[in-house]
Each structure stands twice: as C-alpha cells, then as structure tokens.
Design a protein around this motif. Sequence first.
Motif, short mmCIF file in Angstrom:
data_model
loop_
_atom_site.label_atom_id
_atom_site.label_comp_id
_atom_site.label_asym_id
_atom_site.label_seq_id
_atom_site.Cartn_x
_atom_site.Cartn_y
_atom_site.Cartn_z
N GLU A 6 -29.43 -13.76 -3.73
CA GLU A 6 -29.79 -15.02 -2.77
C GLU A 6 -30.02 -14.02 -1.74
OE1 GLU A 6 -25.55 -17.41 -3.82
OE2 GLU A 6 -26.49 -15.36 -3.53
N SER A 7 -30.99 -14.42 -0.38
CA SER A 7 -31.75 -13.58 0.96
C SER A 7 -32.01 -15.00 1.48
CB SER A 7 -32.53 -12.84 0.53
OG SER A 7 -33.53 -13.26 -0.45
N GLY A 8 -32.34 -14.46 2.93
CA GLY A 8 -32.81 -15.21 3.49
C GLY A 8 -32.62 -15.99 4.60
N GLY A 9 -30.86 -15.95 4.62
CA GLY A 9 -29.90 -16.18 5.92
C GLY A 9 -30.20 -15.49 6.94
N GLY A 10 -29.03 -16.21 8.09
CA GLY A 10 -29.26 -15.82 9.46
C GLY A 10 -29.31 -16.38 10.36
N LEU A 11 -29.39 -16.23 11.55
CA LEU A 11 -29.16 -16.25 13.14
C LEU A 11 -30.12 -17.52 13.29
CD1 LEU A 11 -27.02 -17.85 15.42
CD2 LEU A 11 -27.98 -15.26 16.43
N VAL A 12 -30.12 -19.24 13.76
CA VAL A 12 -31.37 -19.61 14.02
C VAL A 12 -30.82 -20.59 14.91
CG1 VAL A 12 -30.68 -21.07 12.30
CG2 VAL A 12 -33.73 -20.55 12.94
N GLN A 13 -31.59 -20.62 15.66
CA GLN A 13 -31.58 -21.84 16.54
C GLN A 13 -31.28 -23.48 15.78
OE1 GLN A 13 -34.12 -21.50 20.19
NE2 GLN A 13 -31.76 -19.56 21.33
N ALA A 14 -30.65 -24.66 16.81
CA ALA A 14 -30.76 -25.55 16.74
C ALA A 14 -32.07 -25.94 16.93
CB ALA A 14 -29.82 -26.27 16.92
N TYR A 110 -21.42 -26.04 -12.63
CA TYR A 110 -22.74 -25.03 -12.82
C TYR A 110 -21.85 -23.47 -13.73
CZ TYR A 110 -25.50 -27.56 -9.93
OH TYR A 110 -26.70 -29.21 -9.56
N ASP A 111 -22.89 -22.86 -13.94
CA ASP A 111 -21.83 -21.49 -14.95
C ASP A 111 -21.90 -20.49 -14.25
OD1 ASP A 111 -23.80 -24.12 -17.62
OD2 ASP A 111 -21.31 -23.64 -17.24
N TYR A 112 -23.46 -20.26 -13.50
CA TYR A 112 -23.13 -19.17 -13.07
C TYR A 112 -23.21 -19.34 -11.09
CZ TYR A 112 -24.38 -17.73 -17.44
OH TYR A 112 -23.62 -17.59 -19.01
N TRP A 113 -23.05 -17.92 -10.47
CA TRP A 113 -22.66 -18.21 -9.08
C TRP A 113 -23.86 -17.10 -8.24
CZ3 TRP A 113 -22.14 -23.16 -6.03
CH2 TRP A 113 -21.55 -23.42 -7.51
N GLY A 114 -24.25 -17.43 -7.53
CA GLY A 114 -24.34 -15.55 -6.31
C GLY A 114 -23.41 -15.54 -5.49
N GLN A 115 -24.16 -14.52 -4.92
CA GLN A 115 -22.95 -14.53 -3.56
C GLN A 115 -22.49 -14.78 -2.49
OE1 GLN A 115 -20.07 -12.22 -4.81
NE2 GLN A 115 -20.93 -12.33 -6.80
N GLY A 116 -23.87 -15.44 -2.06
CA GLY A 116 -24.30 -16.29 -1.24
C GLY A 116 -24.77 -15.50 0.05
N THR A 117 -25.54 -16.47 0.86
CA THR A 117 -26.37 -15.59 2.47
C THR A 117 -26.13 -17.03 3.84
OG1 THR A 117 -28.46 -14.97 2.61
CG2 THR A 117 -28.27 -17.18 1.97
N GLN A 118 -25.32 -15.83 4.41
CA GLN A 118 -24.59 -16.92 5.36
C GLN A 118 -26.02 -17.09 6.14
OE1 GLN A 118 -21.66 -17.73 6.11
NE2 GLN A 118 -22.52 -18.74 8.26
N VAL A 119 -25.64 -18.74 6.67
CA VAL A 119 -26.75 -19.86 7.35
C VAL A 119 -26.11 -19.50 8.61
CG1 VAL A 119 -28.21 -21.28 7.77
CG2 VAL A 119 -28.49 -19.54 5.92
N THR A 120 -26.34 -19.49 9.86
CA THR A 120 -25.98 -19.79 11.69
C THR A 120 -26.88 -20.53 12.57
OG1 THR A 120 -24.05 -17.71 11.45
CG2 THR A 120 -23.91 -18.23 13.25
N VAL A 121 -26.33 -21.57 12.60
CA VAL A 121 -27.08 -21.96 13.67
C VAL A 121 -26.35 -22.33 15.11
CG1 VAL A 121 -28.33 -24.49 14.17
CG2 VAL A 121 -28.00 -23.60 11.68
#
Length: 123
Positions: A6-14, A110-121
């Motif tokens: 996964e990619s694309g996570g981050g810090l974003v304003q409400a 679900y059989d397969y999983w990614g490591q995750g991407t953090q989203v902070t609002v």
Amino acid sequence: QVQLVESGGGLVQAGGSLRLSCVASGRTFSRYVMGWFRQAPGKEREFVAAISWSSVSTLYADSVKGRGTISRDNAKNTVYLQMNSLKSEDTANYYCAAAQSWGSRVPAAYDYWGQGTQVTVSS
C-alpha cells in the motif's frame, strides 16, 4: 501467493482527500476480490470497501459510503481507494487485502494482506 504493498497515506486536514493505492505482485491479480480495511489504535480491524474481479460490483461500509470510492486497474495490478471529506474518525492504518470469494466484509475471508499505510486526519 500474492504480495500487496500500500501507499498514499499521510497527514491531511479534516475535509481533505487522499487516494490510497495498493500494488499486487503476480499475474493472478484479476482473479481476486480486493478489499480495503482499516484499524485504529485499540480497535478491531474493520471493513471499508471491496471490489469484484472485473469491477462490476462494489461494497462499502456505511461509515464511508458517499465519501469513498474503490476502483481497480487489472492491467496495473493496482486497487485504489479514494477518500473525500475526511473526518478525524477516519484516522487509522489502512490495509488492502485479497480474497477469492465475493461478498464478505470479514477480515478472515481475505487470504492476503499488505502491511498497511497510515492515514491521519487532523481536525
């Protein structure tokens, strides 16, 4: 075996938007139902959205319906989650996952999983 990144996570304003991406390895991506889940600290992993093999069908959690859009590009082995009008309660680690059967909102399906991407609002 399918590996997911996964990619694309981050810090974003409400009120802002993010597009998460998940790239799968292997040549069998189109054979899998793809889903997005999220997990906030101290909470169970919860279903966000899912898309069928050829994008004909989608499912959404009530909490993101109308704000989230799941899509996939089988030629690029990629699934996306567009999230708009983000709220502080959307803050979580977002995971993509692959399943062989359609229709489940349960992580165990679900059989397969990614490591995750953090989203902070931030509010």
